[in-house]
Scaffold this motif. Sequence first.
Motif, PDB file in Angstrom:
ATOM      1  N   GLU A   1      -1.014   2.268   5.088  1.00  0.00           N
ATOM      2  CA  GLU A   1      -0.066   2.846   4.130  1.00  0.00           C
ATOM      3  C   GLU A   1       1.359   2.492   4.526  1.00  0.00           C
ATOM      4  O   GLU A   1       1.732   2.578   5.700  1.00  0.00           O
ATOM      5  CB  GLU A   1      -0.227   4.364   4.088  1.00  0.00           C
ATOM      6  CG  GLU A   1      -1.429   4.778   3.291  1.00  0.00           C
ATOM      7  CD  GLU A   1      -1.403   6.259   2.922  1.00  0.00           C
ATOM      8  OE1 GLU A   1      -0.479   6.978   3.346  1.00  0.00           O
ATOM      9  OE2 GLU A   1      -2.323   6.680   2.210  1.00  0.00           O
TER      10      GLU A   1
ATOM     11  N   ASN B   1       0.868  -1.176   0.000  1.00  0.00           N
ATOM     12  CA  ASN B   1       0.000   0.000   0.000  1.00  0.00           C
ATOM     13  C   ASN B   1       0.905   1.226   0.000  1.00  0.00           C
ATOM     14  O   ASN B   1       1.448   1.610   1.033  1.00  0.00           O
ATOM     15  CB  ASN B   1      -0.920  -0.029   1.226  1.00  0.00           C
ATOM     16  CG  ASN B   1      -1.936   1.097   1.196  1.00  0.00           C
ATOM     17  OD1 ASN B   1      -1.946   1.918   0.280  1.00  0.00           O
ATOM     18  ND2 ASN B   1      -2.790   1.140   2.211  1.00  0.00           N
TER      19      ASN B   1
ATOM     20  N   THR C   1       0.627   9.528  -5.950  1.00  0.00           N
ATOM     21  CA  THR C   1      -0.477   8.564  -5.997  1.00  0.00           C
ATOM     22  C   THR C   1      -0.274   7.519  -4.904  1.00  0.00           C
ATOM     23  O   THR C   1       0.865   7.101  -4.653  1.00  0.00           O
ATOM     24  CB  THR C   1      -0.522   7.871  -7.374  1.00  0.00           C
ATOM     25  OG1 THR C   1      -0.643   8.859  -8.390  1.00  0.00           O
ATOM     26  CG2 THR C   1      -1.695   6.915  -7.480  1.00  0.00           C
ATOM     27  N   THR C   2      -1.365   7.103  -4.278  1.00  0.00           N
ATOM     28  CA  THR C   2      -1.284   6.088  -3.221  1.00  0.00           C
ATOM     29  C   THR C   2      -1.907   4.784  -3.721  1.00  0.00           C
ATOM     30  O   THR C   2      -2.534   4.747  -4.781  1.00  0.00           O
ATOM     31  CB  THR C   2      -2.046   6.558  -1.959  1.00  0.00           C
ATOM     32  OG1 THR C   2      -3.405   6.818  -2.339  1.00  0.00           O
ATOM     33  CG2 THR C   2      -1.440   7.816  -1.368  1.00  0.00           C
ATOM     34  N   GLY C   3      -1.731   3.727  -2.915  1.00  0.00           N
ATOM     35  CA  GLY C   3      -2.467   2.500  -3.187  1.00  0.00           C
ATOM     36  C   GLY C   3      -1.647   1.345  -3.694  1.00  0.00           C
ATOM     37  O   GLY C   3      -0.441   1.249  -3.442  1.00  0.00           O
TER      38      GLY C   3
ATOM     39  N   HIS D   1      -5.749   7.157  -6.097  1.00  0.00           N
ATOM     40  CA  HIS D   1      -5.460   5.975  -5.280  1.00  0.00           C
ATOM     41  C   HIS D   1      -5.795   4.746  -6.111  1.00  0.00           C
ATOM     42  O   HIS D   1      -6.919   4.631  -6.623  1.00  0.00           O
ATOM     43  CB  HIS D   1      -6.350   6.027  -4.029  1.00  0.00           C
ATOM     44  CG  HIS D   1      -6.221   4.853  -3.131  1.00  0.00           C
ATOM     45  ND1 HIS D   1      -5.193   4.705  -2.223  1.00  0.00           N
ATOM     46  CD2 HIS D   1      -7.004   3.747  -2.996  1.00  0.00           C
ATOM     47  CE1 HIS D   1      -5.356   3.570  -1.567  1.00  0.00           C
ATOM     48  NE2 HIS D   1      -6.433   2.961  -2.023  1.00  0.00           N
TER      49      HIS D   1
END
Length: 244
Positions: free
Chosen positions: A224, A74, A113-115, A209
Amino acid sequence: MSKSSPPTTLRLDRFLATVTDYSRSDAKRLIKAGEISLEGKTLLDPRTPVAGDADVRLRGQPLRSAQPRYFMLNKPQDYVCAARDRRHLTVLDLLDEDNPERLHVAGRLDIDTTGLVLLTDDGNWSHAITSPKRDCWKRYWLRTAEPIAEKAVAQFAKGVFLKDDKQRTAPAELDIIAECEARLRISEGRYHQVKRMFGALGNAVVDLHREAIGEIELDASLAEGEYRPLTETERDSVWSDRHE
Ligand code: URA
């Protein structure tokens, strides 16, 4: 129909160079000196083929298996999807694994960007995710600066022209959740694709995300910066003809 990733077979000297810090020439020297064995038998030929998961030993001590590795992470903001970077931390800095530098990202995310990020040392496997021919779907949640026009659904379904690209984007599925919030499914992985798609409509993505790649969903229990190995089902789903 689904198939498993083929078991890797390597020459013995390459196997040693893969699972240890020895160079190929050091590995050859050790082999010729009779220091390496497989199932109790000394191997003297560096060209001997060995399976990736073979129990190869150095002076009787088992070496780490050369089985390919597969992880989901993540990704937090401010980490780059690169092997190294002079100014930023990389996603590899989040891993507590042997030889993290041997892993690579299958489908990069931008620094903000996350994820979901997938990491592996199996190049065939990551190619199945990133190859444009395989139409591997990625699902993103996003927030925009301006309200999302209803007509964006049809525009993305038809494909839009991105600045400097000659071809329309492939059909994408937009699901508007709120005035400035949506989910988008795309099958391509062009540079900054999601941000540029909204840019083409005069809007801007302010939060992005990634929730899923093909059938692999980001595990909701991963905070995260956390990661875990993929299950066999997740790993093998990449070879499935169905990427939804
Ligand atoms: N599209 C983007 O614009 N950025 C990403 O990080 C991923 C997809």
